[in-house]
Design an enzyme around this catalytic site. Structure first.
Site, mmCIF file in Angstrom:
data_model
loop_
_atom_site.group_PDB
_atom_site.id
_atom_site.type_symbol
_atom_site.label_atom_id
_atom_site.label_comp_id
_atom_site.label_asym_id
_atom_site.label_seq_id
_atom_site.Cartn_x
_atom_site.Cartn_y
_atom_site.Cartn_z
ATOM 1 N N GLU A 88 -2.719 -18.077 15.157
ATOM 2 C CA GLU A 88 -1.444 -17.602 14.607
ATOM 3 C C GLU A 88 -0.455 -17.137 15.670
ATOM 4 O O GLU A 88 0.716 -17.547 15.636
ATOM 5 C CB GLU A 88 -1.688 -16.516 13.561
ATOM 6 C CG GLU A 88 -2.300 -17.016 12.251
ATOM 7 C CD GLU A 88 -3.821 -17.151 12.289
ATOM 8 O OE1 GLU A 88 -4.416 -16.850 13.339
ATOM 9 O OE2 GLU A 88 -4.405 -17.574 11.277
ATOM 10 N N HIS B 52 -7.096 -9.791 2.458
ATOM 11 C CA HIS B 52 -6.414 -10.960 1.891
ATOM 12 C C HIS B 52 -5.586 -10.582 0.664
ATOM 13 O O HIS B 52 -5.359 -11.414 -0.216
ATOM 14 C CB HIS B 52 -7.422 -12.043 1.492
ATOM 15 C CG HIS B 52 -7.871 -12.923 2.620
ATOM 16 N ND1 HIS B 52 -8.581 -12.462 3.687
ATOM 17 C CD2 HIS B 52 -7.683 -14.246 2.860
ATOM 18 C CE1 HIS B 52 -8.840 -13.456 4.525
ATOM 19 N NE2 HIS B 52 -8.302 -14.554 4.047
#
Ligand code: TPP
Ligand code: MG
Lengths: 335, 331
Positions: free
Chosen positions: B60, B129
């Protein structure tokens, strides 16, 4: 198969632990398919020899860090079914009191520092655990499990550099199952994975992750050396996941061929092949192994039934465990 | 008018803009063949090819940094961050690099980049998440922040974001991808900084972001049956914020609840409540109330997770209390 050791008990325990993982996952999948499990889960089936071969070389004082595909590491490090299924279903008696679920499942009392839902998220933690061992003069070893996909995270290279500089007792265990999510490893990894560790002067090995004895042999040696301060080490374990990336990943023809799955399942299964070897060596008959599996399946069924009817945490637990308490006595000047 | 899902709306917006401007490209994990785990980008690689729909390794900070560099030098990248929770991994590239380049260069370098990601709990995905982290990015000068509350907004805001010359973070609620809403066939854009009055009312104002708009609409329905007329307003973009519309409504109704799925403390609800207190003080009949997510990591267990986020019942209950004067804590 790696060459002989004579400890029947060790062999049988390794077989048992692999079956325990497979049976756990079969039940987890069933819970998902019958809509009894909240959320999703990533199955470890097919990769059992990796977790078991490594964890059987560890003691309870040794630590591991686990991943989103963490049920296998959890079982291999000594967890019980009952608390695992309770965690999977979000029940109070789960290892994390229902707060973690599948992606954070861990039996902390056996040295499992946690499963991690951030790919690569535990690389620092494992290396830090090894630094603590060194600082405190403890001879325990930490194994950092992560996938091939996780080797793309920059954090790995930062911590390997420090682990090598400081000779930390950590083993980086890369479970190369050929895929990261819906992408083949060769599309996301340039060059060689082990060469990256070697660039830091870290000894790196590649091993057949479907062969529990080969994995265990290598692990025994590396753990012993790491205890003596010869670490860190890097191991790439070649393996395969039987299911989709997670239980919901059913139609996967677009990224993985059925024929390929069949070859691994039919020819390379770590449990079947080790079972055959045990029979050939006269260590256990096929009937012995079947009886063991039946017993494990019965234990799993009982644990699932228990977990299904176990109670959810009380709502008052929602804001418990945000902060750990600090004893005010330690805050007095001079304390 | 046709009804399409939020997922289709995002897909259409990106496809239209990628056709319109050849300097745009998509980059992120499993965005090509897989079309993301939520299948939002399905079909785009077939139309635009792997040169403009780029699958990355799980790196990322790396692909975010690459996008910033490409944006600085003439591309218009659309970055796909699979989960909003991964914002923490890219914070340096987003906040130290992308957000500040225009300012630090005295207006010489700019970063026309879209970061699309998601938010939202109650999907049983546990603490890493399920977070709603828009307040983190809204805090950083130089970043624009948009939060669609339906397929209609998702399309119009995405098109504006792609044409904007600044880094824009768009956060979609991952539980809303299959929700349908009327979306015109003809092209439209939704300008940034224009709140939308979803439902007009006179007694109390409910300011809500993202999926909390649905929550407040449901609450408004219940309240209406009890004779309480609630106005529901969706700011649509947090940065820029259409303060005028919010203040005007507060002055009209004299009671306000701000509802958002980010953690309540140091969050969006406090910011909006603060602005209303500053600018509508004499018009208020009660303190402006904040309703955010509980200040706890999102728990996995359904028994715990569901009580961490605002619900229609909770909003209704608080609205009743505000109306009855119960919430006025006179010293
Ligand atoms: C930082 C981060 N990026 C992306 C994801 C989404 N994600 C979850 S698992 C996964 C693939 C991981 O592949 P690998 O490391 O090979 O492990 P495997 O699933 O094959 O065991 C991805 C991309 C994540 N959880 N965390
Ligand atoms: Mg993998």
């Amino acid at each position: 198969m790696a060459d002989t050791k004579t400890n029947t008990e060790d062999f049988m325990r390794m077989y048992r632990q692999m079956v325990r993982i497979r049976v756990f996952e079969d039940n987890a999948n069933q819970l998902y398919l019958s809509a009894k499990m909240p959320g999703l889960t990533h199955m470890y089936s097919g990769e059992e020899a990796v977790a078991v071969g490594i964890c059987e070389a560890l003691t309870d004082d040794d630590r591991i860090t686990s991943t989103h595909r963490g049920h296998g590491h959890c079982v291999a490090k000594g967890a019980d079914y009952k608390q695992m299924f309770c965690e999977l279903l979000g029940k109070e008696e789960g290892y994390c009191r229902g707060k973690g679920g599948s992606m954070h499942i861990a039996d902390q009392s056996h040295g499992n520092l946690g499963a991690n839902a951030i790919v690569g998220g535990s690389m620092g933690i494992a290396t830090g655990s090894a630094l603590r061992a060194k600082l405190q003069g403890s001879d325990d070893v930490t194994v950092c499990f992560f996938g091939d996909g996780a080797t793309a995270q920059g954090l790995l290279y930062e911590v390997m550099n420090m682990a090598a500089l400081w000779q930390l007792p950590v083993i980086y265990a890369c479970e190369n199952n050929g895929y990261s999510e819906y992408t083949k490893t060769e599309e996301i990894a340039a060059g060689s994975i082990t060469a990256r560790a070697e660039a830091f002067g870290i000894e790196a090995f590649t091993v057949d992750g479907q062969d529990v004895l080969a994995v265990n042999d290598l692990s025994q040696k590396l753990v012993a050396r790491a205890r003596k301060g010869e670490g860190p080490f890097f191991v790439e374990l070649m393996t395969y996941r039987y299911h989709g990336h997670h239980v919901g990943d059913i139609n996967r023809d677009y990224y993985r061929e059925k024929e390929e799955e069949a070859i691994w399942k039919e020819q390379r299964d770590p449990i079947v092949n080790f079972g055959k070897w045990l029979s050939e060596e006269g260590i256990a008959s096929a009937e012995d192994l079947k009886a063991m599996e039946d017993e494990i399946r019965a234990e799993a069924k009982a644990a699932v039934d228990y977990a299904l009817s176990a109670k959810y945490p009380d709502e008052s637990e929602v804001d418990m465990h945000v902060f750990a308490p600090t004893d005010p006595a330690t805050l007095r000047p001079g304390a | 008018m046709r009804h399409i899902t939020l997922s289709q709306a995002v897909n259409e917006a990106i496809a239209e803009e990628m056709r319109r401007d050849l300097t745009t490209f998509l980059i992120g994990e499993d965005v090509a063949e897989a079309g993301t785990p939520f299948k939002v980008l399905a079909g785009l690689v077939e139309e635009f090819g792997p040169e403009r729909v780029i699958d990355t390794p799980i790196a990322e900070p790396g692909f975010m940094g690459i996008a910033v560099g490409a944006a600085l030098t003439g591309s218009r990248p659309i970055v796909d961050l699979m989960f909003g929770d991964f914002l923490y991994l890219i914070m340096d590239q987003l906040c130290n690099q992308a957000a500040k380049a225009y300012y630090m260069s005295g207006g010489k370098l700019n970063v026309p980049l879209v970061l699309r990601t998601n938010l939202g709990a109650t999907r049983r995905s546990a603490a890493q998440h399920s977070q709603s982290l828009h307040a983190l990015v809204a805090h950083i000068p130089g970043l624009k922040v948009a939060m669609p509350s339906s397929a209609y907004e998702a399309k119009g805001l995405m098109k504006t974001a792609i044409r904007d010359n600044n880094p824009v973070v768009i956060l979609e609620d991952k539980l809303m991808y299959n929700d349908k809403a009327p979306v015109p066939e003809e092209e439209y854009l939704i300008p940034f900084g224009e709140a939308h009055v979803k439902r007009a009312g006179t007694d109390i104002t409910l300011i809500a972001t993202s999926s909390m708009v649905q929550v407040c609409e449901a609450a408004a329905e219940t309240l209406a049956a009890e004779g309480i007329s609630a106005e529901v307003i969706d700011p649509r973009t947090l940065v820029p914020l259409d303060e005028a519309t919010l203040i005007e409504s507060a002055k009209k109704t004299s009671r306000v609840i701000v509802v958002d799925e980010g953690h309540q403390s140091y969050g969006i609800t406090g910011e909006i409540a603060g602005r209303i207190n500053e600018k509508a003080f004499y018009h208020l009949d009660a303190p402006v109330l904040r309703m955010g997510a509980m200040d706890v990591p999102v728990p996995f267990s359904p028994a715990l997770e569901d009580i961490t986020v605002p619900t229609p019942e909770g909003v209704t209950e608080n609205a009743r209390k505000l109306m009855s004067g119960e919430m006025i804590h006179a010293a």
